[in-house]
Design an enzyme around this catalytic site. Structure first.
Site, PDB file in Angstrom:
ATOM      1  CB  SER A  52      -0.850  -0.015   1.276  1.00 29.12           C
ATOM      2  OG  SER A  52      -1.458   1.230   1.489  1.00 29.12           O
ATOM      3  CE1 TYR A  65      -3.706  -2.597   5.728  1.00 34.11           C
ATOM      4  CE2 TYR A  65      -3.346  -0.269   5.292  1.00 34.11           C
ATOM      5  CZ  TYR A  65      -3.580  -1.552   4.836  1.00 34.11           C
ATOM      6  OH  TYR A  65      -3.677  -1.795   3.482  1.00 34.11           O
ATOM      7  CE  LYS A  67      -1.391  -4.382   3.508  1.00 36.93           C
ATOM      8  NZ  LYS A  67      -1.705  -5.671   2.890  1.00 36.93           N
TER       9      LYS A  67
HETATM   10  P1  NAD Z   1     -10.884  -7.059   1.237  1.00 36.06           P
HETATM   11  O1  NAD Z   1     -11.123  -7.014   2.701  1.00 36.06           O
HETATM   12  O2  NAD Z   1     -12.025  -6.858   0.327  1.00 36.06           O
HETATM   13  O3  NAD Z   1     -10.167  -8.443   0.849  1.00 36.06           O
HETATM   14  C1  NAD Z   1      -9.304  -9.114   1.728  1.00 36.06           C
HETATM   15  C2  NAD Z   1      -9.760 -10.560   1.797  1.00 36.06           C
HETATM   16  O4  NAD Z   1      -8.895 -11.285   2.675  1.00 36.06           O
HETATM   17  C3  NAD Z   1     -11.184 -10.726   2.328  1.00 36.06           C
HETATM   18  O5  NAD Z   1     -11.931 -11.513   1.436  1.00 36.06           O
HETATM   19  C4  NAD Z   1     -11.006 -11.413   3.680  1.00 36.06           C
HETATM   20  O6  NAD Z   1     -12.082 -12.276   3.983  1.00 36.06           O
HETATM   21  C5  NAD Z   1      -9.687 -12.148   3.464  1.00 36.06           C
HETATM   22  N1  NAD Z   1      -8.925 -12.399   4.693  1.00 36.06           N
HETATM   23  C6  NAD Z   1      -8.568 -11.503   5.648  1.00 36.06           C
HETATM   24  N2  NAD Z   1      -7.876 -12.121   6.612  1.00 36.06           N
HETATM   25  C7  NAD Z   1      -7.767 -13.420   6.252  1.00 36.06           C
HETATM   26  C8  NAD Z   1      -7.160 -14.568   6.844  1.00 36.06           C
HETATM   27  N3  NAD Z   1      -6.538 -14.493   8.019  1.00 36.06           N
HETATM   28  N4  NAD Z   1      -7.252 -15.735   6.206  1.00 36.06           N
HETATM   29  C9  NAD Z   1      -7.889 -15.847   5.012  1.00 36.06           C
HETATM   30  N5  NAD Z   1      -8.487 -14.805   4.424  1.00 36.06           N
HETATM   31  C10 NAD Z   1      -8.432 -13.607   5.032  1.00 36.06           C
HETATM   32  O7  NAD Z   1      -9.726  -6.005   0.938  1.00 36.06           O
HETATM   33  P2  NAD Z   1      -9.169  -5.484  -0.459  1.00 36.06           P
HETATM   34  O8  NAD Z   1      -9.555  -4.069  -0.585  1.00 36.06           O
HETATM   35  O9  NAD Z   1      -9.501  -6.432  -1.537  1.00 36.06           O
HETATM   36  O10 NAD Z   1      -7.617  -5.513  -0.142  1.00 36.06           O
HETATM   37  C11 NAD Z   1      -6.790  -6.582  -0.540  1.00 36.06           C
HETATM   38  C12 NAD Z   1      -5.379  -6.308  -0.064  1.00 36.06           C
HETATM   39  O11 NAD Z   1      -4.943  -5.084  -0.618  1.00 36.06           O
HETATM   40  C13 NAD Z   1      -5.242  -6.164   1.452  1.00 36.06           C
HETATM   41  O12 NAD Z   1      -4.040  -6.785   1.851  1.00 36.06           O
HETATM   42  C14 NAD Z   1      -5.160  -4.673   1.665  1.00 36.06           C
HETATM   43  O13 NAD Z   1      -4.424  -4.339   2.825  1.00 36.06           O
HETATM   44  C15 NAD Z   1      -4.444  -4.237   0.400  1.00 36.06           C
HETATM   45  N6  NAD Z   1      -4.729  -2.830   0.050  1.00 36.06           N
HETATM   46  C16 NAD Z   1      -6.012  -2.446  -0.156  1.00 36.06           C
HETATM   47  C17 NAD Z   1      -6.290  -1.112  -0.469  1.00 36.06           C
HETATM   48  C18 NAD Z   1      -7.714  -0.647  -0.682  1.00 36.06           C
HETATM   49  O14 NAD Z   1      -7.934   0.558  -0.665  1.00 36.06           O
HETATM   50  N7  NAD Z   1      -8.692  -1.508  -0.902  1.00 36.06           N
HETATM   51  C19 NAD Z   1      -5.238  -0.205  -0.575  1.00 36.06           C
HETATM   52  C20 NAD Z   1      -3.945  -0.630  -0.370  1.00 36.06           C
HETATM   53  C21 NAD Z   1      -3.701  -1.971  -0.063  1.00 36.06           C
HETATM   54  C1  UD1 Z   2      -7.029   5.204   3.312  1.00 34.19           C
HETATM   55  C2  UD1 Z   2      -6.217   4.594   4.419  1.00 34.19           C
HETATM   56  C3  UD1 Z   2      -4.851   4.179   3.885  1.00 34.19           C
HETATM   57  C4  UD1 Z   2      -4.992   3.276   2.668  1.00 34.19           C
HETATM   58  C5  UD1 Z   2      -5.802   4.033   1.617  1.00 34.19           C
HETATM   59  C6  UD1 Z   2      -6.010   3.235   0.359  1.00 34.19           C
HETATM   60  C7  UD1 Z   2      -7.091   5.747   6.403  1.00 34.19           C
HETATM   61  C8  UD1 Z   2      -6.796   6.754   7.464  1.00 34.19           C
HETATM   62  N1  UD1 Z   2      -6.108   5.570   5.493  1.00 34.19           N
HETATM   63  O1  UD1 Z   2      -6.404   6.404   2.998  1.00 34.19           O
HETATM   64  O2  UD1 Z   2      -4.119   3.496   4.868  1.00 34.19           O
HETATM   65  O3  UD1 Z   2      -3.728   2.937   2.147  1.00 34.19           O
HETATM   66  O4  UD1 Z   2      -7.078   4.347   2.189  1.00 34.19           O
HETATM   67  O5  UD1 Z   2      -7.115   2.432   0.469  1.00 34.19           O
HETATM   68  O6  UD1 Z   2      -8.114   5.085   6.408  1.00 34.19           O
HETATM   69  N2  UD1 Z   2     -12.737  11.397   3.089  1.00 34.19           N
HETATM   70  C9  UD1 Z   2     -13.774  12.230   3.429  1.00 34.19           C
HETATM   71  N3  UD1 Z   2     -14.906  11.665   3.945  1.00 34.19           N
HETATM   72  C10 UD1 Z   2     -15.050  10.305   4.134  1.00 34.19           C
HETATM   73  C11 UD1 Z   2     -13.965   9.467   3.774  1.00 34.19           C
HETATM   74  C12 UD1 Z   2     -12.819  10.053   3.270  1.00 34.19           C
HETATM   75  O7  UD1 Z   2     -13.698  13.441   3.275  1.00 34.19           O
HETATM   76  O8  UD1 Z   2     -16.094   9.864   4.631  1.00 34.19           O
HETATM   77  C13 UD1 Z   2     -11.530  12.007   2.494  1.00 34.19           C
HETATM   78  C14 UD1 Z   2     -10.240  11.753   3.264  1.00 34.19           C
HETATM   79  O9  UD1 Z   2     -10.024  12.771   4.190  1.00 34.19           O
HETATM   80  C15 UD1 Z   2      -9.219  11.764   2.123  1.00 34.19           C
HETATM   81  C16 UD1 Z   2      -9.986  11.206   0.922  1.00 34.19           C
HETATM   82  O10 UD1 Z   2     -11.363  11.384   1.233  1.00 34.19           O
HETATM   83  O11 UD1 Z   2      -8.825  13.074   1.812  1.00 34.19           O
HETATM   84  C17 UD1 Z   2      -9.732   9.717   0.671  1.00 34.19           C
HETATM   85  O12 UD1 Z   2      -9.957   9.011   1.867  1.00 34.19           O
HETATM   86  P1  UD1 Z   2      -9.894   7.407   1.918  1.00 34.19           P
HETATM   87  O13 UD1 Z   2     -10.755   6.837   0.840  1.00 34.19           O
HETATM   88  O14 UD1 Z   2     -10.188   6.988   3.319  1.00 34.19           O
HETATM   89  O15 UD1 Z   2      -8.390   7.056   1.517  1.00 34.19           O
HETATM   90  P2  UD1 Z   2      -7.003   7.562   2.171  1.00 34.19           P
HETATM   91  O16 UD1 Z   2      -7.198   8.651   3.136  1.00 34.19           O
HETATM   92  O17 UD1 Z   2      -6.076   7.821   1.059  1.00 34.19           O
END
Ligand code: NAD
Ligand code: UD1
Length: 336
Positions: free
Chosen positions: A124, A148, A152
């Protein structure tokens, strides 16, 4: 190739499953369903022609992981599984280290035991901590501001140590910026449990009428309209980045980190307006105080991924909003 997707029924994993299947790979999903719905498998079947295999299991179950790698003759793993809510990680840090760090350790041990040495890891932008310059490239110093993010970072370091210890490992850490949107079918997407933590799912739920209004966290940042700026990337572009990373690892060993973003920043209010335009619905909002820990602006330099992976995000902001609106409408019609 047979590819294991841990967390494969989740948001990003399910979209990546589609892209990999389209490229001719066979995907096996491994998930404990703690943050996803088993119905995803059947909906993936509708998109892919037949449902992928699902092994319901936990990342900390090393024996089941090793068995799965053997039984399905897995050639590479994409590791999505993990907990991802920043606020929750501050309250339950041990749950985050156990699930994310210990879960990854068990996976690596199972891979070592079974001779599977190719891994793509869901990292991330959070590993960069407070941005020191923009756009953020992969040489930007790393640091974490919450458990968190630290989980990572620990995992990335563990992976680098492993690759340094044995030249057979091929590892890519993909540092996602802000994934949004959904598959064009509207059959899969992001459907957070409870109140969404992230902006776009919240905006979509306001537009559909499930929530009254968006709280905009601060309008006094040093950005063009005062609201936070982020690098939103379409989840299907992100999914394609995994395919590109796997291809890259086919020819190279070692540990590699890549940003996956668009290189473009958009403010909260720009996102609200784009969503209103696409959905034709108003998204009422009120400005509230800043969310602790938020930064003003964060966006990627995605040049490294472009140069080495031949990958670039192509989908527009409109496509991000349109696909997430289509998915939101389907969610309302199909209670899970
Ligand atoms: P998500 O929660 O939709 O998917 C994660 C999946 O992992 C879920 O289906 C959950 O059931 C499964 N899981 C969690 N813990 C587990 C365990 N112990 N054993 C087996 N399964 C388990 O999340 P996502 O948005 O698809 O994210 C996927 C990955 O990407 C995560 O590692 C997250 O940290 C990373 N990531 C996500 C974002 C984002 O904004 N969505 C941003 C940066 C990084
Ligand atoms: C979040 C996570 C970050 C993760 C990233 C990508 C937090 C504090 N950080 O960051 O660890 O890597 O997502 O998934 O959760 N906002 C509003 N109102 C809302 C929600 C968000 O104004 O209800 C604003 C936030 O202040 C920010 C922007 O929208 O400026 C995006 O927010 P968000 O979607 O939560 O992503 P990140 O802050 O980038």
């Amino acid at each position: 190739m047979n590819i294991l997707l841990t967390g494969g029924t989740g948001y990003i994993g399910s979209h990546t499953a589609v892209v990999l299947a389209e490229a001719g790979h066979r995907v096996v999903l491994y998930d404990n369903l703690c943050n996803s719905d088993v119905g995803v498998v059947q909906r993936l079947g509708q998109i892919m022609g037949s449902p992928p295999a699902l092994v319901q299991g936990d990342m900390r179950d090393g024996a089941l992981l090793a068995q799965t790698l053997r039984v399905h003759a897995v050639g590479a793993v994409i590791h999505f599984a993990g907990l991802k809510a920043v606020g929750e990680s501050l309250v339950q840090p041990l749950a985050y280290y156990d699930n994310n760090v210990v879960g990854t350790l068990r996976l690596l041990q199972a891979m070592q035991e079974t001779g599977v040495r190719t891994l793509v890891f869901s990292s991330s932008a959070t590993v960069y901590g407070e941005p020191r310059y923009l756009p953020i490239d992969e040489a930007h110093p790393t640091g974490a501001t919450n458990p968190y993010g630290r989980s990572k970072l620990h995992i990335e370091q563990m992976l680098a140590d492993l690759a340094a210890s044995d030249g057979g490992w091929k590892i890519a850490c993909l540092r996602y910026f802000n994934p949004v949107g959904a598959h064009e079918s509207g059959l899969i997407g992001e459907d957070p449990r409870g109140v969404p933590n992230n902006l776009m799912p919240y905006v979509a739920q306001v537009a559909i009428g499930r929530r009254q209004r968006l709280s905009v966290f601060g309008d006094d940042y040093p950005t063009p309209d005062g609201t936070g700026v982020r690098d939103y990337i379409h989840v299907m572009d992100l999914a394609l980045g995994h395919l590109a990373a796997l291809d890259y690892l086919g020819a190279l060993s070692g540990w590699h980190a890549f940003n996956l973003g668009t290189g473009q920043g958009h403010s909260v209010l720009e996102m609200v307006r784009a969503f209103e335009a696409v959905s034709g619905r108003p998204v009422p909002y009120q400005v509230v105080s800043r969310r602790p820990g938020d930064v003003a602006s964060c966006y990627a330099s995605a040049d490294k991924a472009h140069q080495l992976l031949g990958w670039q995000a192509r989908r527009s902001l409109t496509e991000m909003c349109l696909s997430s609106w289509r998915w939101q409408q389907n969610c309302e019609n199909t209670p899970s």
